[in-house]
Scaffold this active site. Sequence first.
Site, short mmCIF file in Angstrom:
data_model
loop_
_atom_site.label_atom_id
_atom_site.label_comp_id
_atom_site.label_asym_id
_atom_site.label_seq_id
_atom_site.Cartn_x
_atom_site.Cartn_y
_atom_site.Cartn_z
N ASP A 141 -64.54 61.64 43.82
CA ASP A 141 -64.84 60.86 42.62
C ASP A 141 -63.59 60.20 42.07
O ASP A 141 -63.65 59.41 41.13
CB ASP A 141 -65.56 61.70 41.57
N SER A 142 -62.45 60.48 42.70
CA SER A 142 -61.22 59.73 42.42
C SER A 142 -61.40 58.24 42.70
O SER A 142 -60.59 57.42 42.28
CB SER A 142 -60.06 60.27 43.26
N ASP A 181 -68.04 64.19 46.76
CA ASP A 181 -67.98 64.80 45.43
C ASP A 181 -69.28 64.60 44.67
O ASP A 181 -69.84 63.49 44.66
CB ASP A 181 -66.86 64.17 44.61
N LYS A 202 -69.10 68.49 47.29
CA LYS A 202 -68.07 69.28 46.60
C LYS A 202 -68.37 69.33 45.12
O LYS A 202 -68.75 68.31 44.54
CB LYS A 202 -66.67 68.69 46.83
N GLU A 245 -66.80 70.94 41.27
CA GLU A 245 -65.70 71.58 40.55
C GLU A 245 -66.19 72.90 39.98
O GLU A 245 -67.26 72.98 39.38
CB GLU A 245 -65.17 70.66 39.45
N GLU A 282 -56.22 72.77 43.20
CA GLU A 282 -55.46 71.62 42.69
C GLU A 282 -54.52 72.03 41.56
O GLU A 282 -54.90 72.73 40.63
CB GLU A 282 -56.40 70.53 42.18
#
Length: 278
Positions: free
Chosen positions: A51-52, A90, A120, A122, A189
Amino acid sequence: MSSQIQSPIKRITVPDIRARKGGEPIVVLTAYDAPTAALMDAHCDILLVGDSVGMAVHGLTSTVGVTLEMMILHGQAVMRGAKRALVVIDMPFGSYEAGLETAYANAVRVLKETGAQAVKVESGPTAPATIDYLVKRGVPVMGHVGLLPQSINIDGSFKAKGREEGERARILQSARDTADAGAFAVVIEGVAEGLAREITEAIDKPTIGIGASAACDGQVLVSSDMLGLFDWTPKFVRKYADLRGVIDQAVATYADDVRARRFPAEVETYFSKKPVST
């Protein structure tokens, strides 16, 4: 299965990655489009449609504004370019926190509409239950602990995590819970080397570091950062190219050629065909 629908190139699978724990380091980069994915495919074990993309491609100031539709669009593009690497997408902010059934519906949509192999998430407080729910229903999940970009509005900034003992213990427990819930790998991270090493030794799934030292089982970087597309990058990024400079010079030269009428030249121009004599 018909041989007509089998790919001639064997794609890396979730079990392949899971088996790499403690072995050859896992190479991961973010990818957002087909041509870049095709170039990276031969060198990477995993391509992460992060999602970056919101910041790297769309100019957003954080990942919070990224939508499920954006992730699906970029995931489809990456799958057109990647033939070998495992592709993970993501789950964006808001797509998996509302409830288990919502998370499952959105994850299934991502996999069905892109053809990717995993998603993925978080790993906040509710993530282990979500991961367990998804994995038990056939959705492979990669976890993510430490600095959580989707929590920027709570944290206030992107800063390293786990420097205080209480936070360190919380992140370690989050990693354990994420792995126990069924995640096949865990991104770590923005944490100190000691914590990254402790997590890597504590869980039986591969860890993928980003700003988490070489103690992890693999590494991931945002491709735009390591290729030098931005003036500023985080401390943990090594620039392997200066594409910003290359692109700037190429565009400047093109502009000069257009203004001086050097482009297009004769070799780049179509001309009418000469009539055939009779």
